[in-house]
Design a protein around this motif. Structure first.
Motif, PDB file in Angstrom:
ATOM      1  N   ARG A  72      -0.290   9.242   0.247  1.00  0.00           N
ATOM      2  CA  ARG A  72      -0.886   7.907   0.340  1.00  0.00           C
ATOM      3  C   ARG A  72      -1.634   7.544  -0.944  1.00  0.00           C
ATOM      4  O   ARG A  72      -1.642   6.393  -1.366  1.00  0.00           O
ATOM      5  N   SER A  75       0.985   6.252  -3.218  1.00  0.00           N
ATOM      6  CA  SER A  75       1.731   5.044  -2.842  1.00  0.00           C
ATOM      7  C   SER A  75       0.848   3.810  -2.600  1.00  0.00           C
ATOM      8  O   SER A  75       1.346   2.690  -2.697  1.00  0.00           O
ATOM      9  N   ASP A 166       7.420  10.007   5.680  1.00  0.00           N
ATOM     10  CA  ASP A 166       7.287   9.786   4.238  1.00  0.00           C
ATOM     11  C   ASP A 166       8.028   8.499   3.887  1.00  0.00           C
ATOM     12  O   ASP A 166       9.096   8.530   3.282  1.00  0.00           O
ATOM     13  N   PHE A 167       7.448   7.371   4.274  1.00  0.00           N
ATOM     14  CA  PHE A 167       8.054   6.057   4.076  1.00  0.00           C
ATOM     15  C   PHE A 167       7.176   5.205   3.152  1.00  0.00           C
ATOM     16  O   PHE A 167       5.945   5.346   3.166  1.00  0.00           O
ATOM     17  N   PRO A 168       7.772   4.268   2.406  1.00  0.00           N
ATOM     18  CA  PRO A 168       6.977   3.351   1.578  1.00  0.00           C
ATOM     19  C   PRO A 168       6.428   2.164   2.380  1.00  0.00           C
ATOM     20  O   PRO A 168       5.704   1.342   1.846  1.00  0.00           O
ATOM     21  N   SER A 220       7.992   8.020  -0.337  1.00  0.00           N
ATOM     22  CA  SER A 220       7.127   6.850  -0.157  1.00  0.00           C
ATOM     23  C   SER A 220       6.734   6.205  -1.482  1.00  0.00           C
ATOM     24  O   SER A 220       6.186   5.109  -1.502  1.00  0.00           O
TER      25      SER A 220
END
Length: 362
Positions: A72, A75, A166-168, A220
């Motif tokens: 985090r 990102s 683990d996504f953007p 991410s």
């Protein structure tokens, strides 16, 4: 100013400790409890290089979520966004900590094992001994491997598990008490396909150019700093929801090198074609060929800092370059800032410091 107001609204007990906005100290609140925290940012305010100090109690609670918080930090675009994410993770961690002390009924275990058998054990990457944490693995249509971590509370399946990916972009599931892990898995697969073009674009950049930062990008991560030439690079920030649109571009390097690139980008912006790849668009707009991984080595255009003589400093590559065309020596921003502060001839105006190049004295 807007950022300060937003931070005050979300974390009223976290206050700035200096006028540069590089140090914050106070408390983060979750489930009615206050936890002491201190956040130290570098002079360039890059979150990825921030240092977080907290009380032993908070450190213990967040121990199993360190890799998520690190993702985090890389990102999130600003401190406010990170603090919102931190509070969300803290809420999940507190709830799971409390759940550990709640005895689970036999129905919980029988329901969970049944759901796992229906889903298929070949899709399970990990199950903890207490059957409270499950990691599922999936492969998208391009063969990329992904994991989803499920934190189950004692009321499962009446209440859904917390899902960490683990996504953007945020991942929220739709859940009814009669749903199973298979429903979550299918929603996970659908989300993977919705991000296919985004990951395709960044995979092409990672495979065909020299990416200076991040060194080991997570799924991410939305930014890439791509080498263009000797101490010249472009930082692109791709919108994961619209990966075929022109990304935000920020050039790093000496003015005589980057000014022509900025001019080309501005003049050719109207030529952007969403039907071709992001990398091909960047080549055509900037009228360049990026250094090829097949022909050149990273050392051909990535020089060490002229002050600390290292390439990596706390994970960051040198991003400040001497403007003199005959010099062009790169430096880490933190090294350069500390060096210039120690010179009696340097001067500072607001948050900009002016002084001689440590390498060529210009």
């Amino acid at each position: 100013m807007a950022g300060a107001r937003a931070l005050l609204r979300h974390c009223p007990l976290l206050l700035p400790q200096d006028r540069h906005g590089t140090a914050y100290e106070g408390f983060v609140t979750a489930q009615g409890k206050d936890f002491h925290i201190r956040i130290l940012l570098p002079v360039d305010l890059q979150l990825k290089n921030a240092r977080i100090e907290c009380s032993w109690r908070l450190k213990k609670i967040l121990h199993g979520y360190r890799h998520i918080l690190k993702q985090r930090l890389h990102s999130c675009p600003d401190l406010v966004s990170f603090m919102v994410e931190l509070k969300t993770v803290l809420e999940i961690a507190l709830k799971n900590t409390q759940d550990l002390h709640i005895p689970r009924p036999p129905e919980y275990y029988s329901c969970l094992v049944r759901d796992l058998e229906i889903l298929g054990w070949n899709r399970v990457a990990y199950v903890d001994t207490g059957l409270t944490t499950v990691k599922l693995k999936a492969e998208d249509s391009c063969g990329r491997q992904h994991l989803i971590t499920l934190k189950l509370n004692a009321k499962y399946p009446t209440e859904p598990p917390d899902c960490l990916v683990d996504f953007p972009v945020p991942f929220a599931i739709s859940w009814m008490p009669q749903n199973t892990l298979t429903d979550i898995y299918n929603q996970f697969l659908a989300a993977l396909e919705s991000l296919k073009e985004f990951w395709d674009a960044l995979d092409e950049i990672d495979g065909k150019t020299w990416v200076l930062e991040p060194e080991n990008p997570t799924r991410s991560a939305t930014t890439r700093r791509i080498a263009i030439g000797n101490n010249v690079s472009v930082n692109v920030d791709v919108d994961p929801r619209h990966p075929n649109m022109l990304p935000e571009c920020y050039f790093l390097g000496a003015d005589h090198e980057v000014n022509p690139l900025r001019t080309k980008l501005n003049n050719n912006m109207h030529l952007w074609d969403p039907e071709i790849s992001l990398l091909q668009n960047l080549r055509e707009l900037l009228e360049i060929d990026f250094p090829s991984r097949a022909v050149l080595e990273k050392s051909d255009f990535a020089k060490d800092c002229g002050i600390c003589y290292a390439y990596r400093l706390d994970g960051s590559a040198p991003d400040q370059v001497c403007d003199d065309p005959r010099c062009g020596q790169p430096f880490h921003q933190a090294c350069l800032y500390e060096w210039l502060q120690g010179l009696p001839t340097s001067r500072q105006s607001f948050n900009v410091i002016f002084g001689e190049c440590p390498y060529c004295n210009k």
